[in-house]
Design a protein around this motif. Structure first.
Motif, PDB file in Angstrom:
ATOM      1  N   PRO A 128     -38.344 -41.583  15.541  1.00 47.10           N
ATOM      2  CA  PRO A 128     -38.176 -40.140  15.618  1.00 47.10           C
ATOM      3  C   PRO A 128     -37.188 -39.429  14.432  1.00 47.10           C
ATOM      4  CG  PRO A 128     -37.916 -41.023  17.539  1.00 47.10           C
ATOM      5  CD  PRO A 128     -37.803 -42.074  16.815  1.00 47.10           C
ATOM      6  N   LEU A 129     -37.579 -38.327  14.164  1.00 46.02           N
ATOM      7  CA  LEU A 129     -36.608 -37.808  12.995  1.00 46.02           C
ATOM      8  C   LEU A 129     -35.170 -37.565  13.750  1.00 46.02           C
ATOM      9  CD1 LEU A 129     -38.825 -34.738  11.814  1.00 46.02           C
ATOM     10  CD2 LEU A 129     -38.000 -36.770  10.415  1.00 46.02           C
ATOM     11  N   PRO A 130     -34.260 -37.586  12.811  1.00 46.30           N
ATOM     12  CA  PRO A 130     -32.819 -37.567  13.400  1.00 46.30           C
ATOM     13  C   PRO A 130     -32.851 -35.953  13.848  1.00 46.30           C
ATOM     14  CG  PRO A 130     -32.843 -37.851  10.979  1.00 46.30           C
ATOM     15  CD  PRO A 130     -34.170 -38.225  11.824  1.00 46.30           C
ATOM     16  N   GLY A 131     -31.758 -35.696  14.621  1.00 44.05           N
ATOM     17  CA  GLY A 131     -31.472 -34.323  15.218  1.00 44.05           C
ATOM     18  C   GLY A 131     -31.449 -33.361  13.968  1.00 44.05           C
ATOM     19  N   ASN A 132     -30.591 -33.367  13.050  1.00 41.18           N
ATOM     20  CA  ASN A 132     -30.269 -32.291  11.938  1.00 41.18           C
ATOM     21  C   ASN A 132     -31.700 -32.181  11.100  1.00 41.18           C
ATOM     22  OD1 ASN A 132     -30.356 -34.793  10.829  1.00 41.18           O
ATOM     23  ND2 ASN A 132     -28.747 -34.053   9.038  1.00 41.18           N
ATOM     24  N   LEU A 183     -30.527 -16.584  13.862  1.00 42.27           N
ATOM     25  CA  LEU A 183     -29.987 -17.534  12.913  1.00 42.27           C
ATOM     26  C   LEU A 183     -28.774 -16.854  12.131  1.00 42.27           C
ATOM     27  CD1 LEU A 183     -33.200 -18.910  11.446  1.00 42.27           C
ATOM     28  CD2 LEU A 183     -31.638 -20.352  12.758  1.00 42.27           C
ATOM     29  N   ALA A 184     -28.908 -15.722  12.134  1.00 40.45           N
ATOM     30  CA  ALA A 184     -27.873 -15.040  11.079  1.00 40.45           C
ATOM     31  C   ALA A 184     -26.438 -14.986  11.848  1.00 40.45           C
ATOM     32  CB  ALA A 184     -28.214 -13.847  10.820  1.00 40.45           C
ATOM     33  N   HIS A 204     -19.225 -29.071  -1.245  1.00 39.91           N
ATOM     34  CA  HIS A 204     -20.225 -29.296  -0.159  1.00 39.91           C
ATOM     35  C   HIS A 204     -21.186 -28.317   0.343  1.00 39.91           C
ATOM     36  CE1 HIS A 204     -18.161 -33.078   0.194  1.00 39.91           C
ATOM     37  NE2 HIS A 204     -17.015 -32.340   0.528  1.00 39.91           N
ATOM     38  N   PHE A 205     -21.169 -27.185  -0.812  1.00 41.07           N
ATOM     39  CA  PHE A 205     -22.141 -26.236  -0.595  1.00 41.07           C
ATOM     40  C   PHE A 205     -23.599 -26.459  -0.768  1.00 41.07           C
ATOM     41  CE2 PHE A 205     -24.612 -22.382  -1.924  1.00 41.07           C
ATOM     42  CZ  PHE A 205     -24.210 -21.593  -0.955  1.00 41.07           C
ATOM     43  N   PRO A 206     -24.348 -26.602   0.123  1.00 43.60           N
ATOM     44  CA  PRO A 206     -25.842 -27.497   0.140  1.00 43.60           C
ATOM     45  C   PRO A 206     -26.874 -26.517  -0.416  1.00 43.60           C
ATOM     46  CG  PRO A 206     -25.421 -26.582   2.281  1.00 43.60           C
ATOM     47  CD  PRO A 206     -24.006 -26.179   1.542  1.00 43.60           C
ATOM     48  N   ILE A 207     -27.743 -26.911  -1.050  1.00 44.68           N
ATOM     49  CA  ILE A 207     -28.996 -26.786  -1.547  1.00 44.68           C
ATOM     50  C   ILE A 207     -29.755 -26.028  -0.576  1.00 44.68           C
ATOM     51  CG2 ILE A 207     -30.288 -28.904  -1.640  1.00 44.68           C
ATOM     52  CD1 ILE A 207     -30.193 -26.101  -4.642  1.00 44.68           C
ATOM     53  N   THR A 208     -29.521 -26.521   0.449  1.00 42.18           N
ATOM     54  CA  THR A 208     -30.514 -26.297   1.641  1.00 42.18           C
ATOM     55  C   THR A 208     -30.245 -24.819   2.006  1.00 42.18           C
ATOM     56  OG1 THR A 208     -28.780 -27.346   3.239  1.00 42.18           O
ATOM     57  CG2 THR A 208     -30.969 -28.314   2.520  1.00 42.18           C
ATOM     58  N   PHE A 209     -28.997 -24.073   1.579  1.00 44.21           N
ATOM     59  CA  PHE A 209     -28.621 -22.724   1.937  1.00 44.21           C
ATOM     60  C   PHE A 209     -29.780 -21.810   1.470  1.00 44.21           C
ATOM     61  CE2 PHE A 209     -24.164 -23.419   3.073  1.00 44.21           C
ATOM     62  CZ  PHE A 209     -24.094 -22.334   4.119  1.00 44.21           C
ATOM     63  N   ILE A 260     -27.887 -26.216   9.574  1.00 44.96           N
ATOM     64  CA  ILE A 260     -28.402 -25.176   8.602  1.00 44.96           C
ATOM     65  C   ILE A 260     -29.658 -25.186   8.491  1.00 44.96           C
ATOM     66  CG2 ILE A 260     -28.421 -24.679   5.896  1.00 44.96           C
ATOM     67  CD1 ILE A 260     -26.157 -23.236   7.454  1.00 44.96           C
ATOM     68  N   SER A 261     -30.191 -26.475   8.907  1.00 49.10           N
ATOM     69  CA  SER A 261     -31.616 -26.727   8.581  1.00 49.10           C
ATOM     70  C   SER A 261     -32.527 -26.189   9.659  1.00 49.10           C
ATOM     71  CB  SER A 261     -31.905 -28.182   9.075  1.00 49.10           C
ATOM     72  OG  SER A 261     -31.177 -28.684  10.152  1.00 49.10           O
ATOM     73  N   PHE A 262     -31.711 -25.394  10.656  1.00 49.65           N
ATOM     74  CA  PHE A 262     -32.666 -24.508  11.602  1.00 49.65           C
ATOM     75  C   PHE A 262     -33.178 -23.322  10.872  1.00 49.65           C
ATOM     76  CE2 PHE A 262     -30.911 -26.848  15.242  1.00 49.65           C
ATOM     77  CZ  PHE A 262     -31.856 -26.470  16.203  1.00 49.65           C
ATOM     78  N   TRP A 263     -32.528 -22.782   9.452  1.00 46.78           N
ATOM     79  CA  TRP A 263     -33.156 -22.033   8.829  1.00 46.78           C
ATOM     80  C   TRP A 263     -34.826 -22.360   8.571  1.00 46.78           C
ATOM     81  CZ3 TRP A 263     -32.212 -16.661   8.079  1.00 46.78           C
ATOM     82  CH2 TRP A 263     -31.084 -16.455   8.401  1.00 46.78           C
TER      83      TRP A 263
END
Length: 324
Positions: A198-202, A307-308, A19-24, A261-264
């Motif tokens: 509205p956009l979902p929270g994540n 964020l880090a 589940h290591f996401p591409i979003t990383f 992680i989307s906060f990045w």
């Protein structure tokens, strides 16, 4: 009995890797963006240190995602089919293009190599992703988010290195494609934000991505147009300012959301606007914009450090690399 247990252990999946996401790759984009912003501000030594840190992060991300591709190709295919995660695949390539920019002076041969690889990959990714968008698969309005800008932003980053390598026509190609799809997607995204749920929270942190396309396009235009502040430059830079102000209004609501992680997504757009502001100040001689650049740089540093820290805490708590 022991043989059976050993077999079961060997076949047990590693959930965190599956589940290591591409979003990383948004992390490496943000830290490379910080290095570029520091260079634009005149902090060459600090920029060099952050570049090395960014490279370490990028190599780690490439290695982990390569392992995921080898061990869990089905999970990778699911990400490719996902309407939001699909747009993050160019993020891995954007980091390579930014590494090319940061290594131009110290390692020109490697810089050229990184740029060529990045440009070719971006050309292919753009065609493949747009083909996926217009294929028989149905995308509903709820699947659209500002993350869809990432493939467009990736195109306008390519010209930043093209002129340096004496390939302005290649730069114009990527700039044209990126600008076209930014305008198209901007219309679609605003339609989704105004007339649909509205956009979902994540996904709400991806609103900050609105800042990136005009900011990077301004920087690309400066390279392609001989560093002249003309009408187009004014338009692109001021659109970036508008979206920055628009996002600032949204920040209090974003800070109330649980971490993801989307906060990045906050980092790279802020870095792009910071770099654009320093560039605009240098070309116009407007001291006020230089001061604004330092304010943005301070906010960028605070954002990335926060964020880090939050990402580290989430990793230690086992809150990331989990099924959606």
């Amino acid at each position: 009995m022991s043989t059976t247990n050993t077999s079961q252990v060997n076949e047990a999946p590693a959930p965190w890797l599956a589940h290591f996401p591409i979003t990383f790759f948004g992390i490496s984009m943000g830290v490379f963006g910080l290095a570029l912003a520091l260079r634009a501000a005149g902090f060459a030594a600090t920029s060099g240190f952050v570049t090395i840190l960014s490279l370490v992060i990028l190599v780690m991300l490439y290695g982990l995602y390569a392992l995921k591709v080898l061990r869990y190709p089905g999970q990778v295919a699911e990400e490719w089919k996902h309407p939001v995660k699909l747009s993050f695949f160019p993020a891995a390539n954007i980091s390579l293009l930014m590494l090319s920019l940061l290594s131009q002076d110290a390692f020109p041969v490697f810089s050229a190599g990184f740029w060529i690889v990045g440009a070719v990959i971006q050309a292919v990714l753009t065609v493949v992703i747009v083909s996926t968008w217009i294929s028989h698969r149905a995308f509903g309005p709820g699947m659209l988010s500002p993350a869809w800008f990432i493939p467009a932003v990736a195109n306008v980053i390519v010209p930043l290195g093209a002129v340096h390598l004496g390939l302005p026509e290649v730069g114009w190609y990527f700039f044209s494609v990126g600008l076209l799809f930014w305008i198209i997607l901007l219309t679609l995204v605003f339609n989704r934000l105004i007339f649909h749920d509205p956009l979902p929270g994540n996904l709400r942190p991806t609103l900050v991505i609105l800042i990136a396309p005009p900011s990077v396009a301004f920087l690309a235009w400066m390279e392609l147009n001989g560093a002249r502040i003309d009408a187009v430059a004014h338009i692109l830079f001021n659109i970036g300012l508008f979206f920055t102000a628009l996002v600032v209004v949204q920040v209090p609501a974003l800070l109330r959301l649980p971490f993801a992680i989307s906060f990045w997504a906050l980092s790279f757009p802020l870095a792009a606007m910071t770099t654009a502001t320093f560039r605009y100040a240098a070309l116009t001689g407007a001291e006020g914009y230089r001061v604004a650049g330092f304010v943005l740089l301070a906010l960028l540093v605070i954002t990335i450090v926060a964020l880090a820290m939050r990402t580290t805490r989430a990793a230690l708590a086992g809150e990331i690399c989990q099924p959606d």
